[in-house]
Design a protein around this motif. Structure first.
Motif, PDB file in Angstrom:
ATOM      1  N   ASN A  36       0.809  -1.231   0.000  1.00  0.00           N
ATOM      2  CA  ASN A  36       0.000   0.000   0.000  1.00  0.00           C
ATOM      3  C   ASN A  36       0.835   1.271   0.000  1.00  0.00           C
ATOM      4  O   ASN A  36       0.322   2.368  -0.249  1.00  0.00           O
ATOM      5  N   LYS A  54     -13.621  -5.954  -4.615  1.00  0.00           N
ATOM      6  CA  LYS A  54     -14.354  -6.712  -3.602  1.00  0.00           C
ATOM      7  C   LYS A  54     -13.739  -8.092  -3.412  1.00  0.00           C
ATOM      8  O   LYS A  54     -13.506  -8.541  -2.274  1.00  0.00           O
ATOM      9  N   ALA A 102     -10.401  -7.769  -1.686  1.00  0.00           N
ATOM     10  CA  ALA A 102     -10.518  -7.503  -0.246  1.00  0.00           C
ATOM     11  C   ALA A 102     -10.745  -8.800   0.520  1.00  0.00           C
ATOM     12  O   ALA A 102     -10.138  -9.016   1.592  1.00  0.00           O
ATOM     13  N   GLU A 103     -11.584  -9.669   0.002  1.00  0.00           N
ATOM     14  CA  GLU A 103     -11.842 -10.950   0.670  1.00  0.00           C
ATOM     15  C   GLU A 103     -10.574 -11.813   0.692  1.00  0.00           C
ATOM     16  O   GLU A 103     -10.241 -12.419   1.717  1.00  0.00           O
ATOM     17  N   PHE A 143      -7.298 -10.900   0.361  1.00  0.00           N
ATOM     18  CA  PHE A 143      -6.205 -10.386   1.179  1.00  0.00           C
ATOM     19  C   PHE A 143      -6.567 -10.370   2.659  1.00  0.00           C
ATOM     20  O   PHE A 143      -5.683 -10.461   3.518  1.00  0.00           O
ATOM     21  N   SER A 144      -7.858 -10.268   2.982  1.00  0.00           N
ATOM     22  CA  SER A 144      -8.255 -10.401   4.392  1.00  0.00           C
ATOM     23  C   SER A 144      -7.935 -11.804   4.890  1.00  0.00           C
ATOM     24  O   SER A 144      -7.425 -11.990   6.008  1.00  0.00           O
ATOM     25  N   TYR A 145      -8.198 -12.790   4.041  1.00  0.00           N
ATOM     26  CA  TYR A 145      -7.888 -14.182   4.398  1.00  0.00           C
ATOM     27  C   TYR A 145      -6.374 -14.384   4.505  1.00  0.00           C
ATOM     28  O   TYR A 145      -5.892 -15.059   5.424  1.00  0.00           O
ATOM     29  N   TYR A 161      -4.046 -12.067   5.242  1.00  0.00           N
ATOM     30  CA  TYR A 161      -3.545 -11.402   6.456  1.00  0.00           C
ATOM     31  C   TYR A 161      -3.922 -12.200   7.706  1.00  0.00           C
ATOM     32  O   TYR A 161      -3.157 -12.269   8.683  1.00  0.00           O
ATOM     33  N   GLU A 162      -5.104 -12.837   7.671  1.00  0.00           N
ATOM     34  CA  GLU A 162      -5.531 -13.657   8.809  1.00  0.00           C
ATOM     35  C   GLU A 162      -4.615 -14.864   8.976  1.00  0.00           C
ATOM     36  O   GLU A 162      -4.231 -15.221  10.108  1.00  0.00           O
ATOM     37  N   ASN A 169      -1.306 -13.679  10.450  1.00  0.00           N
ATOM     38  CA  ASN A 169      -1.420 -13.387  11.889  1.00  0.00           C
ATOM     39  C   ASN A 169      -1.434 -14.670  12.713  1.00  0.00           C
ATOM     40  O   ASN A 169      -0.846 -14.740  13.798  1.00  0.00           O
TER      41      ASN A 169
END
Length: 352
Positions: free
Chosen positions: A277, A334, A337-338, A340-342, A344-345, A348
């Motif tokens: 980013n 959209k 986003a789904e 990259f959210s997965y 990053y999860e 983590n």
């Protein structure tokens, strides 16, 4: 069949014309240059030569003043210097006009062209020199000159037939009237000659261009050979293209370890994405491929512990619509986003 293939029936290509011009072979009509010089030179002498005539008249009066005097060194220098400077000043505009007209007419015929001077010993060959003198081209030039002189003589005879009464009548006139009549008669002759020269120049211009392009005509085989030389041998081009693809493949594969996620079909397609980013406003495609390349991308992803997500429709859409090093367009935000959210999860969880 071989003779038909070698027959030069095709118009010359732009490269053929360009190469000929580089060698100094241009469609140049000397008739056009000569006609332009005669026409504009006559116009200059008719309308702008009054100052020149006046300067010559003053020079004549100046030299007449020395008649009867001793021709000393100073007198000789004075007369010589005045004569030379007056003649140069008088003729300089005409010389300048001739040079400009020669440059302009040549530029109008074949454009601005500078060719390097080359010393060719073959041009000193006496046999080839005789061929040039007695060749067809020289014969045509001689025929054209003879025809032009014949027409000029005929036209002058016709003009004389219509003006001879005026020529005889001016003998009984006063001196100035006689001179004016002679000038008028000479003007008629010059106008007739100039008209003939201009007509010949127009005809010669088109004939010169016609025979020039005819001499540059090519056979079909010559056009094919030229195209092959310009584009390169297909086999060589194929090898170059193969090497370029291999280099591009290596660069692409070297970027896969830096990817954040790989989206698959799952077997036929593989798309490697990276998102920073600070640099990009959206995820960027760093590698993509199908079949063997897709397998290679997935192998590298597993070796570098990069998440592999199966999404057949998204993988096919990105592969067909987005090139390498391009960012993902807004219609995919959209889905990105789904994904990259997965991703990053997952990262983590691994940190924990």
């Amino acid at each position: 069949m071989a003779g038909e293939e070698e027959e030069k029936t095709e118009e010359p290509t732009s490269k053929k014309i360009e190469d000929a011009q580089k060698e100094g072979n241009v469609p140049k009509s000397m008739e056009v240059t000569g006609a332009a010089i005669l026409f504009f030179g006559s116009v200059y002498l008719l309308f702008f030569s009054e100052s020149a005539v006046d300067a010559i008249r003053k020079l004549m009066i100046y030299t007449y003043n020395f008649i009867g005097q001793d021709l000393t060194g100073n007198v000789f220098y004075s007369i010589g210097y005045t004569t030379v400077t007056t003649v140069l000043q008088t003729l300089l505009p005409i010389f300048t006009l001739v040079i400009l007209l020669a440059l302009i007419t040549n530029w109008a015929q074949f454009g601005f062209l500078v060719t390097p001077l080359k010393f060719d010993l073959q041009k000193l060959d006496p046999i080839k020199g005789l061929k040039n003198i007695f060749g067809l081209k020289k014969a045509l030039e001689a025929l054209k000159l003879t025809l032009k002189l014949t027409i000029i003589v005929i036209v002058m005879f016709i003009v004389l037939m219509f003006t001879y009464k005026s020529f005889l009548a001016m003998m009984d006139k006063e001196l100035m009237n006689t001179i004016n009549s002679i000038v008028e008669l000479v003007a008629y002759f010059l106008a007739a000659i100039l008209l003939i020269i201009i007509i010949f120049a127009i005809i010669d211009f088109y004939f010169t261009r016609y025979y020039y392009f005819k001499s540059l005509r090519m056979s079909k085989q010559e056009i094919k050979d030229e195209f092959k030389n310009m584009e390169g041998d297909p086999q060589v081009k194929g090898r170059i293209r193969k090497i370029q693809m291999q280099m591009a493949m290596k660069r692409m594969m070297s970027d896969v370890p830096d990817a954040d996620v790989v989206i698959t079909n799952p077997t036929h397609y593989a798309i490697a994405l990276k998102y920073d980013n600070k640099v990009n406003s959206a995820p960027k495609v760093v590698a993509k491929g199908i079949d063997f390349i897709a397998l290679k991308i997935k192998d590298i992803a597993r070796e570098n512990d990069i998440p592999i997500i199966e999404n057949p429709s998204l993988a096919r859409s990105i592969y067909s619509q987005i090139e390498i090093d391009q960012e993902i367009p807004s219609e995919f935000y959209k889905a990105m986003a789904e994904i990259f959210s997965y991703v990053y999860e997952l990262k983590n969880k691994k940190r924990r």
